[in-house]
Design a protein around this motif. Structure first.
Motif, PDB file in Angstrom:
ATOM      1  N   ALA A 153       0.834  -1.202   0.000  1.00 14.18           N
ATOM      2  CA  ALA A 153       0.000   0.000   0.000  1.00 14.18           C
ATOM      3  C   ALA A 153       0.872   1.257   0.000  1.00 14.18           C
ATOM      4  O   ALA A 153       0.563   2.247  -0.685  1.00 14.18           O
ATOM      5  N   PHE A 154       1.968   1.222   0.740  1.00 12.89           N
ATOM      6  CA  PHE A 154       2.906   2.355   0.769  1.00 12.89           C
ATOM      7  C   PHE A 154       3.514   2.560  -0.620  1.00 12.89           C
ATOM      8  O   PHE A 154       3.591   3.683  -1.125  1.00 12.89           O
ATOM      9  N   ILE A 155       3.943   1.461  -1.234  1.00 15.00           N
ATOM     10  CA  ILE A 155       4.552   1.533  -2.565  1.00 15.00           C
ATOM     11  C   ILE A 155       3.547   2.037  -3.596  1.00 15.00           C
ATOM     12  O   ILE A 155       3.892   2.812  -4.497  1.00 15.00           O
ATOM     13  N   GLU A 156       2.303   1.621  -3.477  1.00 14.02           N
ATOM     14  CA  GLU A 156       1.273   2.058  -4.414  1.00 14.02           C
ATOM     15  C   GLU A 156       1.067   3.571  -4.360  1.00 14.02           C
ATOM     16  O   GLU A 156       0.728   4.195  -5.373  1.00 14.02           O
ATOM     17  N   ASN A 157       1.305   4.154  -3.198  1.00 10.81           N
ATOM     18  CA  ASN A 157       1.101   5.593  -3.042  1.00 10.81           C
ATOM     19  C   ASN A 157       2.294   6.425  -3.486  1.00 10.81           C
ATOM     20  O   ASN A 157       2.150   7.626  -3.747  1.00 10.81           O
ATOM     21  N   SER A 182      -0.037  -5.403  -8.955  1.00  9.43           N
ATOM     22  CA  SER A 182      -0.986  -4.426  -8.406  1.00  9.43           C
ATOM     23  C   SER A 182      -1.573  -3.540  -9.499  1.00  9.43           C
ATOM     24  O   SER A 182      -0.859  -3.083 -10.401  1.00  9.43           O
ATOM     25  N   ASP A 183      -2.869  -3.247  -9.390  1.00  9.57           N
ATOM     26  CA  ASP A 183      -3.534  -2.312 -10.290  1.00  9.57           C
ATOM     27  C   ASP A 183      -3.434  -0.884  -9.780  1.00  9.57           C
ATOM     28  O   ASP A 183      -3.853   0.047 -10.476  1.00  9.57           O
ATOM     29  N   CYS A 184      -2.890  -0.707  -8.574  1.00  6.67           N
ATOM     30  CA  CYS A 184      -2.957   0.604  -7.919  1.00  6.67           C
ATOM     31  C   CYS A 184      -1.637   1.353  -7.904  1.00  6.67           C
ATOM     32  O   CYS A 184      -1.474   2.336  -7.164  1.00  6.67           O
ATOM     33  N   LEU A 185      -0.679   0.919  -8.702  1.00  4.96           N
ATOM     34  CA  LEU A 185       0.609   1.609  -8.729  1.00  4.96           C
ATOM     35  C   LEU A 185       0.451   3.005  -9.315  1.00  4.96           C
ATOM     36  O   LEU A 185      -0.168   3.187 -10.362  1.00  4.96           O
ATOM     37  N   ALA A 186       1.061   3.984  -8.630  1.00  4.82           N
ATOM     38  CA  ALA A 186       0.961   5.375  -9.075  1.00  4.82           C
ATOM     39  C   ALA A 186       2.108   5.699 -10.021  1.00  4.82           C
ATOM     40  O   ALA A 186       2.988   6.507  -9.726  1.00  4.82           O
ATOM     41  N   ILE A 187       2.103   5.043 -11.181  1.00  8.53           N
ATOM     42  CA  ILE A 187       3.169   5.222 -12.157  1.00  8.53           C
ATOM     43  C   ILE A 187       2.643   4.814 -13.529  1.00  8.53           C
ATOM     44  O   ILE A 187       1.810   3.908 -13.654  1.00  8.53           O
ATOM     45  N   ASP A 188       3.130   5.481 -14.548  1.00  3.26           N
ATOM     46  CA  ASP A 188       2.739   5.108 -15.903  1.00  3.26           C
ATOM     47  C   ASP A 188       3.515   3.861 -16.340  1.00  3.26           C
ATOM     48  O   ASP A 188       4.636   3.612 -15.870  1.00  3.26           O
ATOM     49  N   ARG A 271      -5.393  -4.019 -18.515  1.00  7.28           N
ATOM     50  CA  ARG A 271      -5.994  -3.339 -17.368  1.00  7.28           C
ATOM     51  C   ARG A 271      -5.122  -2.178 -16.924  1.00  7.28           C
ATOM     52  O   ARG A 271      -3.943  -2.363 -16.638  1.00  7.28           O
ATOM     53  N   ARG A 272      -5.701  -1.001 -16.892  1.00  8.34           N
ATOM     54  CA  ARG A 272      -4.936   0.174 -16.526  1.00  8.34           C
ATOM     55  C   ARG A 272      -4.670   0.229 -15.023  1.00  8.34           C
ATOM     56  O   ARG A 272      -5.505  -0.151 -14.223  1.00  8.34           O
ATOM     57  N   ARG A 273      -3.488   0.712 -14.688  1.00  5.17           N
ATOM     58  CA  ARG A 273      -3.141   0.929 -13.285  1.00  5.17           C
ATOM     59  C   ARG A 273      -3.609   2.332 -12.881  1.00  5.17           C
ATOM     60  O   ARG A 273      -3.966   3.150 -13.730  1.00  5.17           O
ATOM     61  N   ARG A 274      -3.529   2.603 -11.597  1.00  2.21           N
ATOM     62  CA  ARG A 274      -3.988   3.901 -11.109  1.00  2.21           C
ATOM     63  C   ARG A 274      -3.203   5.056 -11.738  1.00  2.21           C
ATOM     64  O   ARG A 274      -3.752   6.125 -12.000  1.00  2.21           O
ATOM     65  N   GLY A 275      -1.918   4.832 -11.997  1.00  2.00           N
ATOM     66  CA  GLY A 275      -1.097   5.904 -12.534  1.00  2.00           C
ATOM     67  C   GLY A 275      -0.932   5.880 -14.038  1.00  2.00           C
ATOM     68  O   GLY A 275      -0.140   6.668 -14.588  1.00  2.00           O
TER      69      GLY A 275
END
Length: 290
Positions: A153-157, A182-188, A271-275
């Motif tokens: 979760a920390f890494i995803e943020n 993870s689908d929630c990574l904040a990176i392109d 599937r797109r990630r958060r970032g």
């Protein structure tokens, strides 16, 4: 006849703990000595206390050949071992970021479950960008799912910052797979692919293995179809240097592009990630993953 009465009455626990704290690494009345770390630093302890508090020490100190002379513990740093000793004597431990992960390792080695819990809580509360990958690595290695979830979760943020740390480059395959799924990574995805390329090249240099072998089983989690045709073309050219990405994976990404016209896709590779930054062809993706 009067009935008997008994009760357990508790004294001052703080005073009791303080008294036992004076015995930590105190040569007076000690009956066992450890030579700890590469410098063989002496650490003094009391056999009966270690034996009753820790089954691993009980087994170690019960061996006839180890009843005389100092015991060598070269695999652990003195400050880490002293933290374990502090816990055994006082049921509390003083931790900092420099030793917490190693104390966690020792708690697993010695079967000290309560110390393990204290270490996990401290690590969770003190995570930094620089240390989170090392913490994730430990969590994966020791099967600490609570810590693993917290680290992820920390890494995803703060994914973009984390992938540029030394800790990211030193992750095992299993640990990096935990991140890439993870689908929630904040990176392109383009930046994530470059980070994995750097990870694989460092691993190649350390292990003396081809980049493609280091990355085997990992690159399948990269979502190449999220790249635009021009980005995919650039990646295909760059990939000729070390062939980190199998030709089949790149071909599959091109196939997805060719088939998108007139239909939507639900493939996990799309599937797109958060970032994930938007591209024109993303309008063909599953609308549930905007």
């Amino acid at each position: 006849m009067a009935s008997s009465y008994s009760a357990l009455l508790l004294g001052d626990s703080a005073a009791f703990t303080a008294a036992f704290r004076t015995l930590i690494n105190n040569p007076q009345f000690s009956d066992v000595t450890f030579l700890v770390g590469g410098e063989k630093q002496e650490v003094f302890a009391h056999r009966c206390l270690l034996s009753c508090r820790c089954q691993a020490f009980h087994a170690m100190l019960s061996q006839p050949q180890k009843t005389q002379g100092p015991l060598l513990l070269s695999h652990v740093r003195p400050e880490v071992f002293l933290a374990v000793i502090e816990y055994l004597y006082t049921n509390s431990v003083t931790l900092n970021n420099a030793i917490a992960l190693e104390v966690l390792t020792s708690s697993m080695e010695y079967g000290l479950n309560d110390l393990r819990k204290l270490c996990v809580e401290f690590i969770k509360d003190s995570l930094t960008v620089e240390q989170v990958c090392e913490a994730l690595q430990a969590a994966v290695a020791y099967g600490q799912m609570d810590l693993q979830t917290h680290c992820l979760a920390f890494i995803e943020n703060c994914t973009r910052e984390v992938v540029h740390t030394r800790g990211f480059l030193e992750l095992s395959k299993l640990a990096i797979l935990t991140i890439l799924r993870s689908d929630c990574l904040a990176i392109d995805e383009v930046e994530l692919i470059h980070a994995v390329q750097e990870w694989a090249r460092v691993g190649s240099a350390v292990l003396g293995s081809p980049v493609c072998d280091v990355a085997e089983g990992v690159v399948c989690e990269l979502r190449l179809a999220l790249l635009s045709p021009s980005e995919l073309t650039t990646l295909e050219k760059e990939n000729k240097k070390d062939q980190m990405i199998p030709i089949e994976s790149i071909a599959e990404a091109w196939k997805m592009h060719a088939l998108w016209k007139g239909r939507r896709t639900r493939s996990c590779l799309c599937r797109r990630r958060r970032g994930t930054l938007p591209r024109e062809h993303h309008r063909h993706l599953d609308p549930q993953h905007k």
